[in-house]
Design an enzyme around this catalytic site. Structure first.
Site, PDB file in Angstrom:
ATOM      1  N   GLU A 180      49.070  55.280  35.298  1.00  0.00           N
ATOM      2  CA  GLU A 180      48.600  54.058  35.933  1.00  0.00           C
ATOM      3  C   GLU A 180      49.835  53.380  36.528  1.00  0.00           C
ATOM      4  O   GLU A 180      50.819  53.168  35.819  1.00  0.00           O
ATOM      5  CB  GLU A 180      47.949  53.147  34.886  1.00  0.00           C
ATOM      6  CG  GLU A 180      47.307  51.944  35.524  1.00  0.00           C
ATOM      7  CD  GLU A 180      46.722  50.960  34.520  1.00  0.00           C
ATOM      8  OE1 GLU A 180      46.646  51.284  33.311  1.00  0.00           O
ATOM      9  OE2 GLU A 180      46.357  49.857  34.957  1.00  0.00           O
ATOM     10  N   ARG A 198      51.258  61.609  20.981  1.00  0.00           N
ATOM     11  CA  ARG A 198      52.206  61.006  21.904  1.00  0.00           C
ATOM     12  C   ARG A 198      53.614  61.054  21.315  1.00  0.00           C
ATOM     13  O   ARG A 198      53.782  61.181  20.098  1.00  0.00           O
ATOM     14  CB  ARG A 198      51.794  59.580  22.262  1.00  0.00           C
ATOM     15  CG  ARG A 198      51.794  58.617  21.098  1.00  0.00           C
ATOM     16  CD  ARG A 198      51.059  57.321  21.440  1.00  0.00           C
ATOM     17  NE  ARG A 198      51.788  56.510  22.402  1.00  0.00           N
ATOM     18  CZ  ARG A 198      51.318  56.181  23.603  1.00  0.00           C
ATOM     19  NH1 ARG A 198      50.128  56.578  23.988  1.00  0.00           N
ATOM     20  NH2 ARG A 198      52.015  55.441  24.411  1.00  0.00           N
ATOM     21  N   LYS A 245      54.682  50.366  27.956  1.00  0.00           N
ATOM     22  CA  LYS A 245      55.032  49.741  29.217  1.00  0.00           C
ATOM     23  C   LYS A 245      55.013  48.222  29.083  1.00  0.00           C
ATOM     24  O   LYS A 245      55.816  47.541  29.702  1.00  0.00           O
ATOM     25  CB  LYS A 245      54.057  50.198  30.303  1.00  0.00           C
ATOM     26  CG  LYS A 245      54.432  51.556  30.865  1.00  0.00           C
ATOM     27  CD  LYS A 245      53.603  51.904  32.081  1.00  0.00           C
ATOM     28  CE  LYS A 245      52.299  52.538  31.676  1.00  0.00           C
ATOM     29  NZ  LYS A 245      51.595  53.192  32.785  1.00  0.00           N
TER      30      LYS A 245
END
Ligand code: ATP
Ligand code: MG
Length: 563
Positions: free
Chosen positions: A36, A263, A273
Site C-alpha cells: 500500500e 512476518r 509503517k
C-alpha cells in the site's frame, strides 16, 4: 537473483511444487508484491519481495509489483516512486512493465459488487462505523442485523449507485457482504466492502466517491492479474475465509489462492509503517532514508548491498510461526558481503599528530598498499608518507595497561604497509590532553616487515598530514536500546527506548587522499574501523560525508555476554 534455490524447500515451495505436479493452473506460477503506497518499504517488506520475486524466478513464473492503492486518504505519489526504486534495487531487475495499480481495477470491482448485490449477496447498510461496532456481537452472541439485510436487490442497487454518484456523506452508508451474522469468524459477520470517502485519489482524482475495502479488493486484484499463489503475512489467516467467499460467489473469474507466512520481526527495531512515520514526522530521525532507519532506502544509504539483504532473507527462511530474528544476523550478512567486495582504505577518525624525528624534512615517498586482501584483482595503490602523520588518539597511551600492543613510550609497532616505529615521547596541553606523539622509524623495515625477523605485536593505521582529506564521518548504531521496543504496556512507549548513541558525528576525520574520487556506490573498509560508504546526499566537494555501514565485528554480543 536466483539464490533461493539452494536450500531445502520451504512450505510454500512445497505447495507450489505439489501444484505443478498436479498440473494446476496449466503449470503456470504468478506471484505479486502488493504494497500500500502509504509509507516507505522496510526490511520486513524485503522478506516478502524476496519470497514472491524469488518464487516466480525459481519456477519460471511471472511477478508483478502491484500498488494496493485503495485508500485515497493516506496514499501519495512520493511513496509510489520510492517503492518502485526499492523493489528494483532489492531484486536487481527492471520492473517497469510489471507495475500494476489496484486503482486501475476500480471499474471492474464495481461491476462485481453489482453482481453480488443482484444475487442478493450484498446490501447497503445505514449504520455509522460506531453503530456497526456496537452491533457486532460477541463470540456467542450474533451481530444485530442491519436493516439493509432485508432490502430488495433493486433497492440496494439504487442506493449503491447513489453512493457512487456522491449523494451521501462519508460514514452515512456502506456496502456490506451478506454472509453470516453468527459466524465465529468475525470477518464473516457481514464485512464492509465499500465505504464513502471524499478525498482525492493520487491516480483516479475525484472520479470515485466510494472505495473498496482491503478484503474485498485484494482477491479481485489477484484474480484480474491471474495470480496463482497470493502470499501474505499471518495476520491475514482469518481473512482467508472471506477472500475465498468473495471469489467463490462471483461467476467466471480466475481463482487465486491465499497462503500465509510469518512476518519478519527484528530485534532493536520497530517494523510498522505507522511507527516509522511517527519517527520521521516527530523529527526523531532525519527522514525515511536516515541510515538509522530499518527502511530499504535507509539501508541503501547506509551502504547495505542488495546481495546482503537477499542473503539475509534466504538465511532466515520462510515459516508459519512468528518469531523475532536477531538483528546480528542481518549485520553479519552485510559484513560477510563487504568483506569480499570492500576496498581497504586508511582513515583516522580522531586524529593526533605523530612526528617521526629521524625522517628527513620535506621528503615524501609513496607507499604501496593492497586494495583488498580477499581479491587480488583489486590490485594495489600508492599512498603518500612523510615526517608527519595522523594516527588515532586511541592508538597511543601514556600509561598502557597490560595487553595494550599499540603505541606507548619505548614500544615498537608497525605503521600499516610502511615502517616499524618506536615511540619516543609526547606533548600535552595545559588540560593534560595529549597533542602530539614522537617516534623514530627503522628505514630497513620498508613495507612493514623486518629483515632480521623481529616481530611487533601491534599494527596501526595512519594518514599523511599534507595530503589528508578532511571528512565528516557518521557512526551509526542500533536505533533502539531495547531488544523488543514494541513489547510495552502503551503502544507509544517505544519512543522511550530510542538509542541516543545511534548516531555519532565526527567532523574532523583525516582520510587518505585516494578517497577523494570514491563514488557513493563503492564500498570500502577503513582498516581496523569498519565498513563505510560515501553519503550521496550530504557530501559536498569540500566536505565529503561518510556513513559507517557496520563495524568490523559484532560489539553488542560481546557486551551482552559480559553482563
Ligand atoms: P506495516 O504492517 O509495516 O505497516 P503493511 O503490512 O501495512 O506494513 P503493506 O504495504 O500492506 O504494508 O505490505 C505489503 C506486503 O508486504 C504485504 O503482503 C505484507 O504482508 C508484506 N509485509 C509487510 N510487513 C512485513 C514483514 N514485517 N515481514 C514480511 N512481510 C511483510
Ligand atoms: Mg497493510
Amino acid at each position: 537473483m536466483n539464490e533461493i534455490s539452494e536450500k531445502r524447500l520451504n512450505f510454500i515451495e512445497q505447495i507450489i511444487e505439489h501444484d505443478l505436479n498436479e498440473g494446476k493452473n496449466g503449470g503456470r506460477i504468478a506471484t505479486r508484491f502488493p504494497p500500500e503506497p502509504n509509507g516507505y518499504l522496510h526490511i520486513g517488506h524485503a522478506k516478502s519481495i524476496c519470497l514472491n520475486y524469488g518464487l516466480a524466478k525459481k519456477y519460471g513464473g511471472e511477478f508483478v509489483l502491484r500498488f494496493d492503492d485503495t485508500n485515497p486518504s493516506k496514499e501519495e505519489t512520493e511513496y509510489v516512486e520510492s517503492i518502485i526504486e526499492d523493489v528494483q534495487w532489492i531484486t536487481g531487475d527492471d520492473l517497469s512493465n510489471r507495475i500494476r495499480y489496484a486503482s486501475d481495477y476500480f471499474d471492474q470491482m464495481y461491476i462485481w459488487a453489482e453482481e453480488l448485490i443482484k444475487k442478493g449477496k450484498a446490501y447497503v447498510c445505514n449504520q455509522t462505523p460506531d453503530e456497526m461496532r456496537d452491533n457486532r456481537g460477541t463470540p456467542s452472541v450474533p451481530m444485530k442485523p442491519s436493516e439493509g439485510r432485508n432490502y430488495t436487490p433493486e433497492k440496494n442497487l439504487e442506493l449503491f449507485r447513489r453512493m457512487r454518484a456522491g449523494e451521501f456523506n462519508e460514514g452515512q452508508y456502506t456496502l456490506r457482504a451478506k454472509i453470516d451474522p453468527a459466524s465465529p469468524n468475525f470477518n464473516l459477520r457481514d464485512p464492509v466492502m465499500y465505504r464513502i470517502i471524499k478525498s482525492e485519489h493520487h491516480r483516479t482524482g475525484n472520479k470515485w466517491q466510494i472505495y473498496p475495502m482491503y478484503d474485498w479488493a485484494h482477491g479481485l486484484e489477484d484474480s484480474i492479474e491471474h495470480i496463482t499463489h497470493s502470499i501474505c503475512t499471518l495476520e491475514f489467516e482469518h481473512h482467508r475465509a472471506l477472500y475465498d467467499w468473495f471469489l467463490d460467489n462471483l461467476d467466471n473469474i480466475w481463482r487465486p489462492y491465499q497462503y500465509e507466512f510469518a512476518r519478519l520481526n527484528l530485534t532493536y527495531t520497530v517494523m510498522s509503517k505507522r511507527k516509522l512515520l511517527e519517527l520521521v514526522k516527530g523529527g526523531f530521525v532525519n527522514g525515511w532514508n536516515d541510515p538509522r532507519m530499518p527502511t530499504i532506502c535507509g539501508f541503501r544509504r547506509r551502504g547495505y548491498t542488495p546481495e546482503s539483504i537477499r542473503s539475509f532473507c534466504r538465511e532466515i527462511g520462510v515459516a508459519k510461526m512468528n518469531s523475532i530474528i536477531d538483528v546480528v544476523k542481518l549485520e553479519n550478512a552485510i559484513r560477510e558481503d563487504l568483506n569480499k567486495r570492500a576496498l581497504r582504505r586508511m582513515g583516522v577518525l580522531r586524529p593526533i599528530k605523530l612526528i617521526i624525528e629521524n625522517y628527513p624534512e620535506n621528503q615524501t615517498e609513496q607507499i604501496e598498499a593492497i586494495n583488498n586482501p580477499e581479491n587480488e584483482n583489486d590490485g594495489t595503490r600508492l599512498i603518500p608518507f612523510s615526517k608527519t602523520l595522523y594516527i588515532e588518539r586511541d592508538d597511543f597511551m601514556e600509561e598502557p595497561p597490560k595487553k595494550y600492543f599499540r603505541l606507548s613510550i619505548g614500544r615498537e609497532v608497525r605503521l600499516r604497509y610502511a615502517y616499524y616505529i618506536t615511540c619516543t615521547g609526547f606533548d600535552k596541553d595545559e588540560n593534560g590532553n595529549i597533542t602530539q606523539v614522537y617516534c623514530t622509524y627503522d628505514p630497513t623495515t620498508r613495507g612493514g616487515t623486518s629483515d632480521d625477523g623481529r616481530k611487533v605485536q601491534g599494527t596501526i593505521h595512519w594518514v599523511e598530514v599534507n595530503n589528508a582529506l578532511n571528512a565528516e564521518i557518521r557512526l551509526y548504531d542500533r536505533l533502539f536500546t531495547k531488544e523488543n521496543p514494541d513489547d510495552t504496556q502503551d503502544k507509544n512507549d517505544y519512543k522511550n527506548y530510542l538509542n541516543p548513541k545511534a548516531l555519532e558525528i565526527i567532523t574532523n576525520a583525516k582520510l587518505e587522499p585516494s578517497l577523494k574520487n570514491i563514488t557513493p556506490e563503492q564500498r570500502f573498509q577503513f582498516e581496523r574501523i569498519g565498513y563505510f560508504c560515501k553519503d550521496n546526499i550530504d557530501s559536498t566537494p569540500n566536505k565529503p560525508v561518510f556513513n559507517r555501514t557496520t563495524s568490523l565485528r559484532d560489539t553488542w554480543t560481546k557486551i551482552d555476554n559480559k553482563n
